[in-house]
Design a protein around this motif. Structure first.
Motif, PDB file in Angstrom:
ATOM      1  N   THR A   1      -7.057  -5.224  -5.112  1.00  0.00           N
ATOM      2  CA  THR A   1      -6.499  -4.169  -5.968  1.00  0.00           C
ATOM      3  C   THR A   1      -7.594  -3.512  -6.801  1.00  0.00           C
ATOM      4  O   THR A   1      -7.564  -2.300  -7.039  1.00  0.00           O
ATOM      5  CB  THR A   1      -5.420  -4.741  -6.906  1.00  0.00           C
ATOM      6  OG1 THR A   1      -6.002  -5.695  -7.789  1.00  0.00           O
ATOM      7  CG2 THR A   1      -4.304  -5.389  -6.121  1.00  0.00           C
TER       8      THR A   1
ATOM      9  N   SER B   1      -4.466  -0.712  -0.312  1.00  0.00           N
ATOM     10  CA  SER B   1      -4.686  -0.631  -1.756  1.00  0.00           C
ATOM     11  C   SER B   1      -5.298   0.713  -2.135  1.00  0.00           C
ATOM     12  O   SER B   1      -4.877   1.361  -3.101  1.00  0.00           O
ATOM     13  CB  SER B   1      -5.601  -1.767  -2.208  1.00  0.00           C
ATOM     14  OG  SER B   1      -5.928  -1.642  -3.574  1.00  0.00           O
TER      15      SER B   1
ATOM     16  N   PHE C   1       1.603  -1.146  -4.253  1.00  0.00           N
ATOM     17  CA  PHE C   1       0.310  -0.621  -4.700  1.00  0.00           C
ATOM     18  C   PHE C   1       0.466   0.723  -5.401  1.00  0.00           C
ATOM     19  O   PHE C   1      -0.171   0.977  -6.428  1.00  0.00           O
ATOM     20  CB  PHE C   1      -0.646  -0.500  -3.519  1.00  0.00           C
ATOM     21  CG  PHE C   1      -1.324  -1.790  -3.149  1.00  0.00           C
ATOM     22  CD1 PHE C   1      -2.175  -2.413  -4.038  1.00  0.00           C
ATOM     23  CD2 PHE C   1      -1.104  -2.382  -1.916  1.00  0.00           C
ATOM     24  CE1 PHE C   1      -2.798  -3.609  -3.713  1.00  0.00           C
ATOM     25  CE2 PHE C   1      -1.720  -3.575  -1.575  1.00  0.00           C
ATOM     26  CZ  PHE C   1      -2.566  -4.194  -2.477  1.00  0.00           C
TER      27      PHE C   1
ATOM     28  N   THR D   1      -0.278   1.227  -9.346  1.00  0.00           N
ATOM     29  CA  THR D   1      -1.248   2.224  -9.805  1.00  0.00           C
ATOM     30  C   THR D   1      -0.653   3.091 -10.896  1.00  0.00           C
ATOM     31  O   THR D   1      -1.263   3.306 -11.953  1.00  0.00           O
ATOM     32  CB  THR D   1      -1.701   3.112  -8.633  1.00  0.00           C
ATOM     33  OG1 THR D   1      -2.322   2.305  -7.638  1.00  0.00           O
ATOM     34  CG2 THR D   1      -2.698   4.170  -9.113  1.00  0.00           C
TER      35      THR D   1
ATOM     36  N   ARG E   1      -1.254  -5.532  -9.066  1.00  0.00           N
ATOM     37  CA  ARG E   1      -1.884  -4.236  -8.800  1.00  0.00           C
ATOM     38  C   ARG E   1      -2.408  -3.596 -10.077  1.00  0.00           C
ATOM     39  O   ARG E   1      -3.595  -3.272 -10.170  1.00  0.00           O
ATOM     40  CB  ARG E   1      -0.902  -3.304  -8.076  1.00  0.00           C
ATOM     41  CG  ARG E   1      -1.467  -1.890  -7.863  1.00  0.00           C
ATOM     42  CD  ARG E   1      -2.687  -1.954  -6.942  1.00  0.00           C
ATOM     43  NE  ARG E   1      -3.323  -0.673  -6.763  1.00  0.00           N
ATOM     44  CZ  ARG E   1      -4.346  -0.206  -7.467  1.00  0.00           C
ATOM     45  NH1 ARG E   1      -4.834  -0.929  -8.458  1.00  0.00           N
ATOM     46  NH2 ARG E   1      -4.893   0.960  -7.196  1.00  0.00           N
TER      47      ARG E   1
END
Length: 270
Positions: free
Chosen positions: A36, A91, A156, A160, A211
């Motif tokens: 990550t 990722s 992911f 984020t 993540r």
């Protein structure tokens, strides 16, 4: 040795052969967090430092991810190099999807975080309705593997957006944001081991939370000091973490310590 024993061993080998994902161990979580971090720093490296731009970077990395998934799906068993290559690439792509929505299209982080959360829930719902399980211990068919990787992509992207939301929009900063997500992961682990929180949901909640943890750590290490980071740069941070990932994957490929055991898999799970 009896005939029944031979049959049982053959069935056990077959079940293990079709298990396409690693056993969830400490190695798994360490490499996952490293992946990550690379997803965050590598996306910044390709986009800004190498001057590819967000759109071109997105096309290139999506193409590489598609190729890696073709080989991953064609493999008949869990292969550490293939699996973790796909995780690293997904990722990066998950990061780029979130960045494209926020930077290119101007979608607020609150909206992208909510949208990816809904997309992940819908993926889980479709997975469960189709397979009657969300277990990661029985990824032995193409359909289950497709649901698995789609869920990972959304974790992911969600991570984020959530990480950027807490670190930037809520002004927590990179290291404090990482600390918040580390505490949340510890709380999930404690709930699992002391309060019997369902193992499947414990895994996926922790998977989402790692993540933004990794992304916050990556930003903290790579961003300039005047922006709250340590100033190591995206190049140094990316290659350092990739080297550690490579070393761990080679170690696991040689020792087989993350090969999921076939014991405990019931016919109903198959």
């Amino acid at each position: 040795m009896t005939t029944n024993t031979h049959v049982a061993e053959a069935q056990s080998r077959q079940r293990q052969m079709w298990n396409k994902v690693p056993q969830v161990t400490l190695y798994f979580w360490v490499i996952k967090v490293l992946c990550t971090t690379v997803g965050e720093t590598a996306a910044d490296l390709l986009n800004a430092n190498l001057g590819l731009g967000l759109t071109t970077t997105s096309y290139v990395m999506s193409g590489l991810l598609a190729v890696s998934l073709v080989f991953q799906f064609r493999a008949r068993a869990y292969v550490p190099g293939l699996y973790w290559l796909a995780v690293v690439l997904i990722s990066v792509v998950g990061t780029l999807i979130s960045d494209n929505l926020t930077d290119n299209l101007g979608v607020p982080l609150e909206t992208t975080t909510a949208a990816f959360a809904v997309a992940l829930v819908l993926t889980f719902a479709a997975w469960y309705l189709s397979e009657r399980t969300l277990s990661i211990h029985t990824i032995r068919t193409g359909r289950r593997e497709a649901f698995y990787w789609l869920a990972i992509l959304f974790t992911f992207a969600l991570g984020t957006s959530a990480g950027d939301l807490t670190a930037e929009r809520l002004n927590l900063g990179y290291w404090l944001s990482a600390l918040v997500f580390a505490v949340l992961i510890a709380a999930v682990a404690a709930a699992h081991y002391t309060l019997d929180l369902n193992a499947v949901w414990s895994f996926w909640i922790a998977y989402v939370l790692t993540r933004p943890l990794g992304a916050s750590l990556g930003d903290y290490l790579s961003q300039p000091r005047d922006e709250g980071g340590l100033g190591l740069g995206t190049v140094g941070t990316s290659f350092l973490f990739l080297a550690v990932i490579l070393a761990l994957v080679v170690f696991l490929a040689r020792t087989k310590r993350d090969v999921a055991p076939s014991e405990g898999i019931s016919p109903q799970e198959g």
